[in-house]
Design a protein around this motif. Structure first.
Motif, mmCIF file in Angstrom:
data_model
loop_
_atom_site.group_PDB
_atom_site.id
_atom_site.type_symbol
_atom_site.label_atom_id
_atom_site.label_comp_id
_atom_site.label_asym_id
_atom_site.label_seq_id
_atom_site.Cartn_x
_atom_site.Cartn_y
_atom_site.Cartn_z
ATOM 1 N N ASN A 122 0.806 -1.221 0.000
ATOM 2 C CA ASN A 122 0.000 0.000 0.000
ATOM 3 C C ASN A 122 0.837 1.268 0.000
ATOM 4 N N ASP A 123 2.025 1.203 0.614
ATOM 5 C CA ASP A 123 2.888 2.387 0.630
ATOM 6 C C ASP A 123 4.333 1.945 0.460
ATOM 7 N N ALA A 124 5.249 2.910 0.418
ATOM 8 C CA ALA A 124 6.642 2.586 0.122
ATOM 9 C C ALA A 124 7.364 1.888 1.277
ATOM 10 N N PRO A 125 7.302 2.387 2.526
ATOM 11 C CA PRO A 125 8.023 1.701 3.608
ATOM 12 C C PRO A 125 7.561 0.265 3.832
ATOM 13 N N SER A 126 6.297 -0.051 3.474
ATOM 14 C CA SER A 126 5.790 -1.413 3.670
ATOM 15 C C SER A 126 6.535 -2.439 2.827
ATOM 16 N N ALA A 127 7.266 -1.991 1.802
ATOM 17 C CA ALA A 127 8.033 -2.928 0.981
ATOM 18 C C ALA A 127 9.080 -3.650 1.824
ATOM 19 N N VAL A 128 9.626 -2.946 2.832
ATOM 20 C CA VAL A 128 10.630 -3.572 3.705
ATOM 21 C C VAL A 128 10.013 -4.747 4.458
ATOM 22 N N SER A 129 8.867 -4.504 5.119
ATOM 23 C CA SER A 129 8.230 -5.568 5.891
ATOM 24 C C SER A 129 7.725 -6.684 4.977
ATOM 25 N N ARG A 130 7.320 -6.346 3.746
ATOM 26 C CA ARG A 130 6.844 -7.368 2.809
ATOM 27 C C ARG A 130 7.979 -8.327 2.452
ATOM 28 N N LEU A 131 9.172 -7.796 2.178
ATOM 29 C CA LEU A 131 10.322 -8.652 1.858
ATOM 30 C C LEU A 131 10.705 -9.520 3.048
ATOM 31 N N VAL A 132 10.670 -8.939 4.249
ATOM 32 C CA VAL A 132 11.013 -9.705 5.454
ATOM 33 C C VAL A 132 9.972 -10.793 5.692
ATOM 34 N N ASP A 133 8.691 -10.456 5.472
ATOM 35 C CA ASP A 133 7.622 -11.455 5.636
ATOM 36 C C ASP A 133 7.788 -12.611 4.651
ATOM 37 N N MET A 134 8.342 -12.331 3.475
ATOM 38 C CA MET A 134 8.592 -13.398 2.498
ATOM 39 C C MET A 134 9.658 -14.369 2.980
ATOM 40 N N GLY A 135 10.513 -13.875 3.899
ATOM 41 C CA GLY A 135 11.588 -14.727 4.394
ATOM 42 C C GLY A 135 12.976 -14.186 4.126
ATOM 43 N N VAL A 136 13.073 -12.989 3.510
ATOM 44 C CA VAL A 136 14.388 -12.390 3.248
ATOM 45 C C VAL A 136 14.950 -11.871 4.566
ATOM 46 N N LYS A 137 16.218 -12.154 4.834
ATOM 47 C CA LYS A 137 16.851 -11.689 6.068
ATOM 48 C C LYS A 137 16.962 -10.156 6.064
ATOM 49 N N PRO A 138 16.674 -9.511 7.210
ATOM 50 C CA PRO A 138 16.735 -8.038 7.266
ATOM 51 C C PRO A 138 18.076 -7.465 6.831
ATOM 52 N N PHE A 139 19.203 -8.165 7.161
ATOM 53 C CA PHE A 139 20.512 -7.605 6.786
ATOM 54 C C PHE A 139 20.687 -7.591 5.265
ATOM 55 N N LEU A 140 20.040 -8.550 4.551
ATOM 56 C CA LEU A 140 20.112 -8.552 3.089
ATOM 57 C C LEU A 140 19.273 -7.415 2.507
ATOM 58 N N VAL A 141 18.109 -7.157 3.114
ATOM 59 C CA VAL A 141 17.270 -6.054 2.660
ATOM 60 C C VAL A 141 18.004 -4.733 2.846
ATOM 61 N N SER A 142 18.616 -4.538 4.015
ATOM 62 C CA SER A 142 19.301 -3.266 4.295
ATOM 63 C C SER A 142 20.492 -3.059 3.364
ATOM 64 N N ALA A 143 21.169 -4.159 2.992
ATOM 65 C CA ALA A 143 22.357 -4.042 2.139
ATOM 66 C C ALA A 143 22.005 -3.797 0.679
ATOM 67 N N SER A 144 20.836 -4.240 0.242
ATOM 68 C CA SER A 144 20.534 -4.193 -1.197
ATOM 69 C C SER A 144 19.532 -3.103 -1.591
ATOM 70 N N LEU A 145 18.588 -2.776 -0.717
ATOM 71 C CA LEU A 145 17.512 -1.856 -1.097
ATOM 72 C C LEU A 145 18.026 -0.423 -1.207
#
Length: 561
Positions: free
Chosen positions: A416-439
């Motif tokens: 629904n919004d831009a910051p929710s993309a972070v939680s969506r990726l984490v909910d999929m199973g992506v590790k938070p450190f990978l999200v922070s390093a790549s996004l």
């Protein structure tokens, strides 16, 4: 004529080279020189009237003033309405075996030969703009396009079922009205700038609707008894099985309408009263949009250009279906598409063909999934990768690994919004450190209707409207506008759409928040502290700039608590 455009300074050498390359690379273009000239005329930025006068002078041809002509009935009858619409011509005068036509593209000799044959007369062309010809056709033929389509169907005296339709290459006399109806249905949709055509079998009627600027508008329906014949004709055109009515089917239609080829993506869905068919019109013209035409203000555009120019990382566009995500990504790819960069996309389906871009079609039936295509693409050494959508953990992990090994990855998510993309990726199973390093950034967007430029007028907002915008009085910099309705916008007061955006960028502070698995509320609060505007605030800026209305912004956005 290209040399004349160049000598008069109307086009640059770079524009000529760019457009010639595009024309030579388009297999659907038969006459390359005509296509090149048309593209250059569009790129020149010359006003419509000046463009018509320029071409007419170069061709030693007269300009038709369609606002002044009043052709008699016998002259109009000399060119049937379907022919006038198909070839974008308007009859001006008939003299024995000669006919004078206002033509939008008099350079096309194939069209001229076809008209000579169809009309049985020698054509004398006069120059006119295509939009002026369309207006003249609608005004002087005395019937709307919908009424004309209904007239095609009146030629049937008896009900016609599917069994009576000829499904082979030969067209029988009985089929002709259905074929012309379908052709006219599509052509009218294009003239009215529709993005979709919906054919919906109901219990007692066969409803047909166009989606124009995001709104569904119903048109005069054909008789219910013709529903099977019309649906069968469309399924034949889309190469679908007319015998199969129990399962959904997908296909494509490539059709020439008004002198240009149009792609339609066709979806058939069985319902209680027959098959519902939706045709999505894939207009390649939308791919030529520059970033300002998408709706960016200069400050957001500068950030956007900076982000999509990064050498690696992930950039996501989020929003619901129909919010313009694909158009934004295609425009971004066009912006960064340079000869020194290799771009590969994997899409389901490939909706638009991009010059100079390697595009891969997902085919699950043979194992070509998003993840399988991504793995293969990485062996092709691309600089930039576009994934149509990140739908699962496997695709997300491959995309993130690609971004961490020197690739820039573009994709979409449904949030629904831009910051929710972070939680969506984490909910999929992506590790938070990978999200922070790549996004690198996330762009959330919606589409709002733009006020019609022909009938927009200033108005004084009410106190309630000002209160909704957090204002107590009208700012001297504000320009409140609305459309009063005119022929150009069909009385709606709106014409075309722009995006409203929420651009979430990731810096070192935000990386730490994501790495530490902060809550969505904490991430959104930090983004706001860093200056991120939400979509409603961006929409309000467009209200104050006179681009759209307050009601339109409130309709498509949600107020933050």
């Amino acid at each position: 004529m290209v040399e004349t455009l160049q000598s008069q300074g109307l086009v640059t050498d770079e524009q000529i080279a760019e457009q010639r390359s595009a024309v030579l690379g388009d297999p659907e273009v038969s006459d390359k020189e005509i296509a090149l000239l048309n593209r250059l005329l569009e790129a020149s930025g010359v006003a419509k009237e000046e463009m018509v006068a320029f071409v007419a002078e170069e061709l030693n041809m007269e300009v038709a003033d369609l606002q002044q002509v009043r052709p008699p009935e016998d002259v109009l009858a000399s060119v049937p309405l379907p022919v006038a619409q198909e070839y974008s011509v308007f009859p001006l005068e008939v003299d024995g075996s000669d006919i004078t036509l206002a033509m939008a593209n008099p350079l096309d000799m194939d069209e001229a030969d076809n008209l000579n044959h169809l009309l049985g007369k020698s054509v004398n062309p006069k120059m006119a703009a295509r939009e002026d010809i369309i207006v003249a056709i609608n005004e002087h033929y005395g019937v709307s396009a919908e009424a004309q389509m209904a007239g095609f169907l009146d030629e049937y005296d008896e009900p016609v079922g599917v069994a009576e339709m000829d499904v082979g290459d030969d067209v029988t006399e009985e089929d002709a009205p259905i074929i012309r109806y379908v052709q006219s249905l599509i052509q009218t949709a294009l003239e009215r700038r529709a993005s979709d055509i919906h054919l919906e079998p109901l219990e007692k009627k066969f409803r047909i609707r166009y989606r124009i600027d995001g709104k569904l508008l119903e048109i005069e329906p054909p008789p219910k008894r013709l529903q099977p014949a019309i649906l069968s004709r469309l399924k034949i055109m889309a190469d679908l099985s007319i015998a199969e009515k129990r399962v959904p089917q997908d296909g494509r239609i490539n059709i020439k309408v008004g002198g240009r080829f149009i792609d339609l993506r066709v979806s058939s869905l069985p319902t209680a009263h027959g098959e519902s068919i939706v045709m999505r019109i894939l207009d390649k013209e939308s791919l030529r949009l520059g970033l300002p035409e998408l709706g960016f203000f200069s400050d957001d555009q500068e950030v956007f250009e900076n982000v999509i120019g990064y050498p690696d990382g992930i950039f996501l566009v989020t929003g619901p279906t129909g919010s313009g995500k694909s158009t934004t990504l295609y425009s971004a790819l066009n912006f960064i598409n340079k000869p020194d960069r290799k771009i590969i996309t994997v899409e389901d389906p490939v909706e638009y063909e991009l010059t100079g871009v390697n595009q891969v079609q997902v085919r699950r039936d043979v194992g070509m999934t998003f993840s399988a295509a991504l793995r293969a693409m990485l062996r092709q050494a691309p600089n930039i990768i576009m994934v149509g959508e990140i739908r699962d953990l496997e695709t997300a992990e491959i995309a993130i690994n690609a971004s961490l090994t020197g690739h820039m990855v573009f994709s979409t998510l449904h949030t629904n919004d831009a910051p929710s993309a972070v939680s969506r990726l984490v909910d999929m199973g992506v590790k938070p450190f990978l999200v922070s390093a790549s996004l690198r950034a996330v762009l959330a967007q919606r589409l709002i209707r733009s006020i019609c430029g022909q009938c927009k007028t200033n108005y004084e907002p009410t106190k309630a409207e000002l209160a909704m915008m957090g204002m107590t009085e009208v700012s001297p910099d504000a320009t409140f506008m609305h459309g009063i309705g005119c022929d150009t916008c069909g009385g709606l007061g709106f014409r075309g759409r722009k995006g409203i955006f929420e651009l979430f960028t990731v810096n070192e502070e935000m990386e730490e928040k994501i790495y530490s698995n902060s809550t969505l509320v904490e991430i959104r609060t930090k983004a706001r502290e860093m200056g991120m505007r939400n979509m409603r605030e961006d929409g309000m800026r467009k209200v104050l700039a006179g681009i759209t209305t307050l009601d339109e912004v409130l309709r498509v956005t949600v107020e933050e608590g």
